[in-house]
Design a protein around this motif. Structure first.
Motif, PDB file in Angstrom:
ATOM      1  N   CYS A   8      -2.066   6.167   2.261  1.00  0.00           N
ATOM      2  CA  CYS A   8      -2.776   6.744   1.116  1.00  0.00           C
ATOM      3  C   CYS A   8      -2.272   8.166   0.891  1.00  0.00           C
ATOM      4  O   CYS A   8      -1.442   8.680   1.632  1.00  0.00           O
ATOM      5  N   VAL A   9      -2.778   8.784  -0.153  1.00  0.00           N
ATOM      6  CA  VAL A   9      -2.535  10.202  -0.421  1.00  0.00           C
ATOM      7  C   VAL A   9      -3.819  10.963  -0.116  1.00  0.00           C
ATOM      8  O   VAL A   9      -4.919  10.490  -0.436  1.00  0.00           O
ATOM      9  N   VAL A  10      -3.685  12.105   0.517  1.00  0.00           N
ATOM     10  CA  VAL A  10      -4.847  12.946   0.823  1.00  0.00           C
ATOM     11  C   VAL A  10      -4.670  14.295   0.138  1.00  0.00           C
ATOM     12  O   VAL A  10      -3.595  14.900   0.205  1.00  0.00           O
ATOM     13  N   VAL A  11      -5.714  14.741  -0.531  1.00  0.00           N
ATOM     14  CA  VAL A  11      -5.682  16.053  -1.188  1.00  0.00           C
ATOM     15  C   VAL A  11      -6.588  17.009  -0.421  1.00  0.00           C
ATOM     16  O   VAL A  11      -7.697  16.653  -0.021  1.00  0.00           O
ATOM     17  N   THR A  12      -6.078  18.209  -0.178  1.00  0.00           N
ATOM     18  CA  THR A  12      -6.856  19.249   0.493  1.00  0.00           C
ATOM     19  C   THR A  12      -6.721  20.555  -0.282  1.00  0.00           C
ATOM     20  O   THR A  12      -5.818  20.703  -1.116  1.00  0.00           O
ATOM     21  N   TYR A  47     -10.958   3.912   8.207  1.00  0.00           N
ATOM     22  CA  TYR A  47      -9.578   3.897   8.701  1.00  0.00           C
ATOM     23  C   TYR A  47      -9.326   5.137   9.555  1.00  0.00           C
ATOM     24  O   TYR A  47      -9.772   6.240   9.216  1.00  0.00           O
ATOM     25  N   PRO A  48      -8.590   4.992  10.647  1.00  0.00           N
ATOM     26  CA  PRO A  48      -8.263   6.151  11.511  1.00  0.00           C
ATOM     27  C   PRO A  48      -7.068   6.925  10.956  1.00  0.00           C
ATOM     28  O   PRO A  48      -5.956   6.855  11.484  1.00  0.00           O
ATOM     29  N   TRP A  49      -7.272   7.690   9.923  1.00  0.00           N
ATOM     30  CA  TRP A  49      -6.183   8.361   9.222  1.00  0.00           C
ATOM     31  C   TRP A  49      -5.573   9.496  10.028  1.00  0.00           C
ATOM     32  O   TRP A  49      -6.275  10.269  10.670  1.00  0.00           O
ATOM     33  N   VAL A  50      -4.245   9.584   9.951  1.00  0.00           N
ATOM     34  CA  VAL A  50      -3.511  10.730  10.496  1.00  0.00           C
ATOM     35  C   VAL A  50      -2.462  11.124   9.464  1.00  0.00           C
ATOM     36  O   VAL A  50      -2.064  10.317   8.610  1.00  0.00           O
ATOM     37  N   GLU A  51      -2.022  12.352   9.515  1.00  0.00           N
ATOM     38  CA  GLU A  51      -1.020  12.820   8.556  1.00  0.00           C
ATOM     39  C   GLU A  51       0.386  12.472   9.036  1.00  0.00           C
ATOM     40  O   GLU A  51       0.686  12.546  10.231  1.00  0.00           O
ATOM     41  N   ASP A  52       1.239  12.090   8.088  1.00  0.00           N
ATOM     42  CA  ASP A  52       2.656  11.853   8.373  1.00  0.00           C
ATOM     43  C   ASP A  52       3.465  12.660   7.351  1.00  0.00           C
ATOM     44  O   ASP A  52       3.868  12.148   6.315  1.00  0.00           O
ATOM     45  N   SER A  53       3.681  13.930   7.667  1.00  0.00           N
ATOM     46  CA  SER A  53       4.399  14.808   6.743  1.00  0.00           C
ATOM     47  C   SER A  53       5.852  14.389   6.586  1.00  0.00           C
ATOM     48  O   SER A  53       6.470  14.612   5.544  1.00  0.00           O
ATOM     49  N   ARG A  54       6.399  13.753   7.629  1.00  0.00           N
ATOM     50  CA  ARG A  54       7.792  13.300   7.552  1.00  0.00           C
ATOM     51  C   ARG A  54       7.965  12.251   6.461  1.00  0.00           C
ATOM     52  O   ARG A  54       8.907  12.314   5.672  1.00  0.00           O
ATOM     53  N   TYR A  55       7.039  11.289   6.398  1.00  0.00           N
ATOM     54  CA  TYR A  55       7.189  10.257   5.378  1.00  0.00           C
ATOM     55  C   TYR A  55       6.899  10.801   3.982  1.00  0.00           C
ATOM     56  O   TYR A  55       7.460  10.323   2.998  1.00  0.00           O
ATOM     57  N   ALA A  56       6.059  11.806   3.886  1.00  0.00           N
ATOM     58  CA  ALA A  56       5.824  12.433   2.582  1.00  0.00           C
ATOM     59  C   ALA A  56       7.135  12.986   2.036  1.00  0.00           C
ATOM     60  O   ALA A  56       7.445  12.846   0.838  1.00  0.00           O
ATOM     61  N   GLU A  57       7.934  13.600   2.906  1.00  0.00           N
ATOM     62  CA  GLU A  57       9.227  14.130   2.473  1.00  0.00           C
ATOM     63  C   GLU A  57      10.198  13.008   2.125  1.00  0.00           C
ATOM     64  O   GLU A  57      11.001  13.130   1.201  1.00  0.00           O
ATOM     65  N   CYS A  71       0.816  -1.219   0.000  1.00  0.00           N
ATOM     66  CA  CYS A  71       0.000   0.000   0.000  1.00  0.00           C
ATOM     67  C   CYS A  71       0.846   1.263   0.000  1.00  0.00           C
ATOM     68  O   CYS A  71       0.502   2.251  -0.658  1.00  0.00           O
ATOM     69  N   PHE A  72       1.969   1.264   0.724  1.00  0.00           N
ATOM     70  CA  PHE A  72       2.773   2.485   0.759  1.00  0.00           C
ATOM     71  C   PHE A  72       3.454   2.735  -0.580  1.00  0.00           C
ATOM     72  O   PHE A  72       3.749   3.882  -0.944  1.00  0.00           O
ATOM     73  N   GLN A  73       3.685   1.667  -1.363  1.00  0.00           N
ATOM     74  CA  GLN A  73       4.285   1.838  -2.681  1.00  0.00           C
ATOM     75  C   GLN A  73       3.278   2.440  -3.666  1.00  0.00           C
ATOM     76  O   GLN A  73       3.623   3.293  -4.490  1.00  0.00           O
ATOM     77  N   TRP A  74       2.039   1.997  -3.576  1.00  0.00           N
ATOM     78  CA  TRP A  74       0.985   2.647  -4.355  1.00  0.00           C
ATOM     79  C   TRP A  74       0.926   4.141  -4.021  1.00  0.00           C
ATOM     80  O   TRP A  74       0.835   4.988  -4.917  1.00  0.00           O
ATOM     81  N   ALA A  75       0.951   4.439  -2.723  1.00  0.00           N
ATOM     82  CA  ALA A  75       0.836   5.832  -2.286  1.00  0.00           C
ATOM     83  C   ALA A  75       2.044   6.655  -2.721  1.00  0.00           C
ATOM     84  O   ALA A  75       1.903   7.813  -3.137  1.00  0.00           O
ATOM     85  N   GLU A  76       3.252   6.081  -2.634  1.00  0.00           N
ATOM     86  CA  GLU A  76       4.451   6.790  -3.077  1.00  0.00           C
ATOM     87  C   GLU A  76       4.359   7.153  -4.557  1.00  0.00           C
ATOM     88  O   GLU A  76       4.612   8.295  -4.950  1.00  0.00           O
ATOM     89  N   ASP A  77       4.033   6.164  -5.370  1.00  0.00           N
ATOM     90  CA  ASP A  77       3.993   6.401  -6.809  1.00  0.00           C
ATOM     91  C   ASP A  77       2.882   7.364  -7.203  1.00  0.00           C
ATOM     92  O   ASP A  77       3.040   8.182  -8.114  1.00  0.00           O
ATOM     93  N   LEU A  78       1.757   7.287  -6.510  1.00  0.00           N
ATOM     94  CA  LEU A  78       0.676   8.240  -6.776  1.00  0.00           C
ATOM     95  C   LEU A  78       1.092   9.641  -6.357  1.00  0.00           C
ATOM     96  O   LEU A  78       0.844  10.617  -7.085  1.00  0.00           O
ATOM     97  N   LEU A  79       1.744   9.761  -5.206  1.00  0.00           N
ATOM     98  CA  LEU A  79       2.158  11.075  -4.708  1.00  0.00           C
ATOM     99  C   LEU A  79       3.075  11.791  -5.691  1.00  0.00           C
ATOM    100  O   LEU A  79       2.866  12.976  -5.997  1.00  0.00           O
ATOM    101  N   VAL A  80       4.105  11.092  -6.194  1.00  0.00           N
ATOM    102  CA  VAL A  80       5.055  11.769  -7.074  1.00  0.00           C
ATOM    103  C   VAL A  80       4.425  12.099  -8.425  1.00  0.00           C
ATOM    104  O   VAL A  80       4.806  13.082  -9.073  1.00  0.00           O
ATOM    105  N   LEU A 116      -1.049  18.192  -1.272  1.00  0.00           N
ATOM    106  CA  LEU A 116      -1.025  16.738  -1.161  1.00  0.00           C
ATOM    107  C   LEU A 116      -0.390  16.348   0.170  1.00  0.00           C
ATOM    108  O   LEU A 116       0.622  16.918   0.576  1.00  0.00           O
ATOM    109  N   HIS A 117      -0.969  15.363   0.826  1.00  0.00           N
ATOM    110  CA  HIS A 117      -0.503  14.916   2.132  1.00  0.00           C
ATOM    111  C   HIS A 117      -0.349  13.398   2.139  1.00  0.00           C
ATOM    112  O   HIS A 117      -1.004  12.697   1.366  1.00  0.00           O
ATOM    113  N   TRP A 118       0.504  12.910   3.042  1.00  0.00           N
ATOM    114  CA  TRP A 118       0.650  11.475   3.244  1.00  0.00           C
ATOM    115  C   TRP A 118      -0.237  11.061   4.412  1.00  0.00           C
ATOM    116  O   TRP A 118      -0.128  11.593   5.510  1.00  0.00           O
TER     117      TRP A 118
END
Length: 209
Positions: free
Chosen positions: A130-134, A165-175, A94-103, A115-117
């Motif tokens: 996942c990726v979150v758009v705001t 899902y109990p989503w929270v943001e992880d800006s560190r992993y987005a970077e 799942c994180f690989q899907w999210a990485e590739d979608l993010l970039v 865009l957020h992680w």
């Protein structure tokens, strides 16, 4: 999916085209779905540009479809996870899907959207990403999640606040994801320049005889 740290050293797949440059082909069956998602993204905030929201929606659907083929998806996502973990498939967690979608979405150079992680149950067997758009400056919780993994490459989206899902943001992993991609892109550029220099040198050497 707690195996994300074990795969952190694996560089991102460099896809043949990015949504911000040469658009991936949007499957005809997803055209209406993309229109609906685009309309929903457009009302995230009063300053969101409708054309930008539509580009995000089209890119998300097109990227999910392309990655589904690139990853050679088999069966439900948990089974594909097993294939990746035992080395039968290279990507598709799942994180690989999210990485590739993010970039790919980053390549759109968004001006009115961010865009957020997103991560849920981090570090557990049930971890998900996942990726979150705001809208720009909008709280993470008010955004829309984009999840390619959940339906094996058929894009799922939902308001963050209403998903189970109990989503929270992880800006560190987005970077981290963005840095991995930048490093891979730089490495690729260096390799291409080196190859070009070697070819030029070979041509000059051959012309002296």
């Amino acid at each position: 999916m707690p195996l994300r740290p074990l795969f952190a050293i694996v560089s991102l797949t460099v896809v043949a085209s990015f949504c911000g440059e040469l658009p991936a082909q949007l499957p005809p069956r997803d055209t209406l779905h993309a229109d609906v998602l685009g309309a929903r993204v457009a009302v995230l905030g009063p300053k969101v540009r409708p054309d930008e929201a539509q580009r995000v929606a089209q890119c998300a659907y097109a990227t999910a479809e392309r990655l589904r083929h690139d990853y050679r998806m088999i069966g439900p996502p948990l089974f594909h996870n097993f294939l990746v973990n035992v080395g039968i498939r290279k990507r598709g967690l799942c994180f690989q899907w999210a990485e590739d979608l993010l970039v790919n979405l980053d390549a759109l150079k968004l001006a009115t959207l961010e865009l957020h992680w997103g991560e849920a149950r981090a570090g557990s067997l049930r971890e998900h990403n996942c990726v979150v758009v705001t809208a720009r400056g909008q709280p993470f919780r008010d955004g829309i999640l984009l999840d390619c993994w959940r339906h094996s490459g058929r894009l799922f989206w939902s308001p963050v606040a209403t998903d189970h899902y109990p989503w929270v943001e992880d800006s560190r992993y987005a970077e981290i994801a963005r840095s991995k991609f930048a490093a891979k892109k730089t490495s690729r550029l260096v390799e291409e320049q080196s190859r070009s220099a070697n070819e030029k040198g070979s041509t000059i050497t051959a012309s002296t005889y």
